[in-house]
Design a protein around this motif. Sequence first.
Motif, PDB file in Angstrom:
ATOM      1  N   MET A  64      54.129  61.412  63.995  1.00  0.00           N
ATOM      2  CA  MET A  64      54.835  61.382  65.273  1.00  0.00           C
ATOM      3  C   MET A  64      55.566  60.070  65.499  1.00  0.00           C
ATOM      4  N   ASP A  65      55.082  58.982  64.919  1.00  0.00           N
ATOM      5  CA  ASP A  65      55.806  57.716  65.059  1.00  0.00           C
ATOM      6  C   ASP A  65      57.195  57.827  64.444  1.00  0.00           C
ATOM      7  N   LEU A  66      57.276  58.430  63.243  1.00  0.00           N
ATOM      8  CA  LEU A  66      58.581  58.615  62.607  1.00  0.00           C
ATOM      9  C   LEU A  66      59.450  59.559  63.414  1.00  0.00           C
ATOM     10  N   ILE A  67      58.834  60.626  63.946  1.00  0.00           N
ATOM     11  CA  ILE A  67      59.607  61.627  64.687  1.00  0.00           C
ATOM     12  C   ILE A  67      60.147  61.042  65.985  1.00  0.00           C
ATOM     13  N   ILE A  68      59.277  60.389  66.758  1.00  0.00           N
ATOM     14  CA  ILE A  68      59.708  59.834  68.039  1.00  0.00           C
ATOM     15  C   ILE A  68      60.721  58.718  67.826  1.00  0.00           C
ATOM     16  N   ASN A  69      60.540  57.905  66.794  1.00  0.00           N
ATOM     17  CA  ASN A  69      61.461  56.804  66.527  1.00  0.00           C
ATOM     18  C   ASN A  69      62.653  57.223  65.685  1.00  0.00           C
ATOM     19  N   ASN A  70      62.756  58.528  65.427  1.00  0.00           N
ATOM     20  CA  ASN A  70      63.920  59.098  64.747  1.00  0.00           C
ATOM     21  C   ASN A  70      64.106  58.568  63.329  1.00  0.00           C
ATOM     22  N   ARG A  71      63.014  58.229  62.674  1.00  0.00           N
ATOM     23  CA  ARG A  71      63.084  57.820  61.277  1.00  0.00           C
ATOM     24  C   ARG A  71      62.546  58.949  60.413  1.00  0.00           C
ATOM     25  N   ILE A  72      63.098  59.050  59.236  1.00  0.00           N
ATOM     26  CA  ILE A  72      62.635  60.075  58.324  1.00  0.00           C
ATOM     27  C   ILE A  72      62.071  59.406  57.083  1.00  0.00           C
ATOM     28  N   PRO A  73      61.120  60.033  56.412  1.00  0.00           N
ATOM     29  CA  PRO A  73      60.599  59.451  55.180  1.00  0.00           C
ATOM     30  C   PRO A  73      61.715  59.272  54.155  1.00  0.00           C
ATOM     31  N   GLU A  74      61.594  58.240  53.356  1.00  0.00           N
ATOM     32  CA  GLU A  74      62.655  57.950  52.391  1.00  0.00           C
ATOM     33  C   GLU A  74      62.810  59.057  51.362  1.00  0.00           C
ATOM     34  N   ASN A  75      61.753  59.831  51.124  1.00  0.00           N
ATOM     35  CA  ASN A  75      61.891  60.917  50.162  1.00  0.00           C
ATOM     36  C   ASN A  75      62.712  62.079  50.698  1.00  0.00           C
ATOM     37  N   LYS A  76      63.176  61.972  51.960  1.00  0.00           N
ATOM     38  CA  LYS A  76      64.101  62.948  52.516  1.00  0.00           C
ATOM     39  C   LYS A  76      65.547  62.454  52.450  1.00  0.00           C
ATOM     40  N   ILE A  77      65.752  61.267  51.902  1.00  0.00           N
ATOM     41  CA  ILE A  77      67.086  60.688  51.758  1.00  0.00           C
ATOM     42  C   ILE A  77      67.560  60.923  50.330  1.00  0.00           C
TER      43      ILE A  77
END
Length: 763
Positions: free
Chosen positions: A106-119
């Motif tokens: 949820m920290d990534l979701i709320i802060n609008n960051r995505i895991p690097e493996n999705k880049i």
Amino acid sequence: MKKARPEYYHPKKVTAFFSSCLMMMICFLPSFAEAQDKPERPRIGLALSGGGAHGIAHVGVLKVMEEAGLRPDYITGVSMGSIVGGMYSLGYSADSIAKILNSLNMDLIINNRIPENKIIFEEKRHFYNSIMSLPIKSTKVILPTGIMNGQQVENMLNYYAWPAADISDFSKLPIPFSCMAVDIVTVTKQELRHGYLPDAMRASMAIPTVFTPVQTDSSLLVDGGLLRNIAVSEVKAMGADIVIGSYTGFQQKNEEELQTATGIIKQIGFMQSYWDFSNEKEKIDILIEPHVKDLPSMEFDNPDTTIERGYKAALVYKEEFKRLADSLNSIAPQKPLENILDRQFHAFDRIEVTGNKITDAAQVTGVLDIEPGQKVDKEKLREGIELLYGKAWFEKIRYRVVPRNDSLILVIDCIEKPQTMLYGSVHYDDALKAGLIIGFSSRNLLTRRSVINADAYIADYFRYNVIGTQFIGRNQKFGLSISLAGDNSLYPSIEMRGIRGAVTSTNFYSMLNINKRIGLNNMMNLSAGIENLFLSPEFPTECGITRFKYNYISGSFDYQANTLNTKHFPDKGIVYLLSGTTSKLYSGKISSDSLNAECALDNPHEFSFDRFYTLRGSFSHYFSPGRKVSCNIKGEALYITATDSITARNNFFLLGGIQSSGRRSVPAAGFHPYQIPVKELAGVGFETDIEVFRDVHLTFSVNAFAIREAGMSSGYSLLAGYSAGAGYMSIIGPIKAGIMQGFYTEESGFHEFKGYISVGFNF
């Protein structure tokens, strides 16, 4: 808090009332009783408030209701209550919602960051690797707003609301649902009962200044909790006779809590909402207020604790819930819940792309790999949206499903990034010293489906890398590119003609490349080009030699993979490289105080013009054996054929340093960067990282190698080393420092114990 309510709604009174009526009709009016319909079952309404992460406590309330056999007939939600309530209205159980919340970062979701493996692989270099990333429009630098656009929140909502993608009337959900938002233009409450469900939930929790508003045809919507934080009037209007409320929102602060500016600002900001709650709670028959005040309202990483608070608060009412359920069931059975969660596929009659000006609609649909009439599941759409977002084309990209007449339309909404982006950062480490990192990225600048990436490290020991790529095909997995690169490094201990000392290496590369990306995280590359390599000793040499120059024609193939979840302090993923290079010297030059000797095949001098090959393989496997602990098992192998001596070829690699510092760098704990020139090696290592506090890490690593040093024709040396240090993920990038010790028979000139430090994002 339990509030007195009309006698009719008390569970025992409901049963007694209808029992008395039934006896009277049986005894005195048998013929009339036969003509009458069965009494109508009273309806239960559930109103769930907002409250940020505190709203997760609603899941515990739902769990108690389930255990008591009491299911709401209508649900309203506000902010986080709209997320929990919307999910429950779809048919997810309380346990299912709890599992979903635990599975999400949820920290990534709320802060609008995505895991690097999705880049995608090409964009990993810039992702989360700079202090600033500024768009450039019409030659002007535009400062970012700093407001989160909700990309990841919407991805999550789209994924879990997929079974209801074709339902635009929320009263037709398995449990009828509505949620509250505020039109920030007219400053009025808006009840959302129709439309695309994920959009409604997203609008209801669009906290002003944190998330961007949701634009509709006629409104600009933000968090409903600004004006109404629990929608009781709305659930009664839907048809609820009995209202259960779960409230986790703002509580009025006392005089002591108003001694700080923060307390006063919160009191003022939530004044209208709390006043409205004071009125709305009078309409609630059973009000549950979980004790969550001591928990952070914007930290979502420990949902079980918050759910347990809701469960304990509702447990007091469990027996009352049971009596109410029994009395209602004695009147009439509740309609079975329709199961829509098994819906896996939707087929779309049309696909529309909106908001795109720089990117062709065909490029967007090509990456998604979806066509009208094709059966599509939520996994394929999520993967496609992540792939598009991972290309860094868009500030935001999302999908929504629009039923129109008898058609189902997939709409892809785009907010494009500017054509050109500027990146900046600072960096220091033991090899490169202090410098400034500048990056530049532009797409479709020269031709359609082209990308230019340029990076420079401005310091005494410089680096630069410029790649221009022309993608072929609408899905952009295949590309042709031209790359120009250069670097300058100080090698601390190189032996030349029997004398050992520091040598400056300056290298330039000009290459033509054929690239093929496989998925998000794998890349194949076939290259051919020219390498211009220089060695300049920093010590007096025989005959006063000042520089060796090597000009090669080279061809190479490499296969790379990077599935790390984050670039800095990762705890999951694999990185590996397989590389093969063939090179042939076509000219050389020796410069000294008195002469410049040009060397070629017919006049080789000290140079060898035989073709040689370089084979290299490396891997790192990160995994997490426990919370806040990560480990890395790594290995490295290198083999170079037909090496004469250092003065004949600059084709050696250099071992040492905590992290890689260049193309020819092999990290090895216990040794300075570039400390040991090698032409063959095999080694293994192990690292562990413990996050002792948020963003504060303790690290330990150990490695061992068998090597053949440059200039040696036979035999191998064994060496080992370890390091221990600390790290911190700061606003300017990772900061790492520590001590290390190396064990090597040729340590002359170096201390056995060494320190290291690295500050800032990497080049």
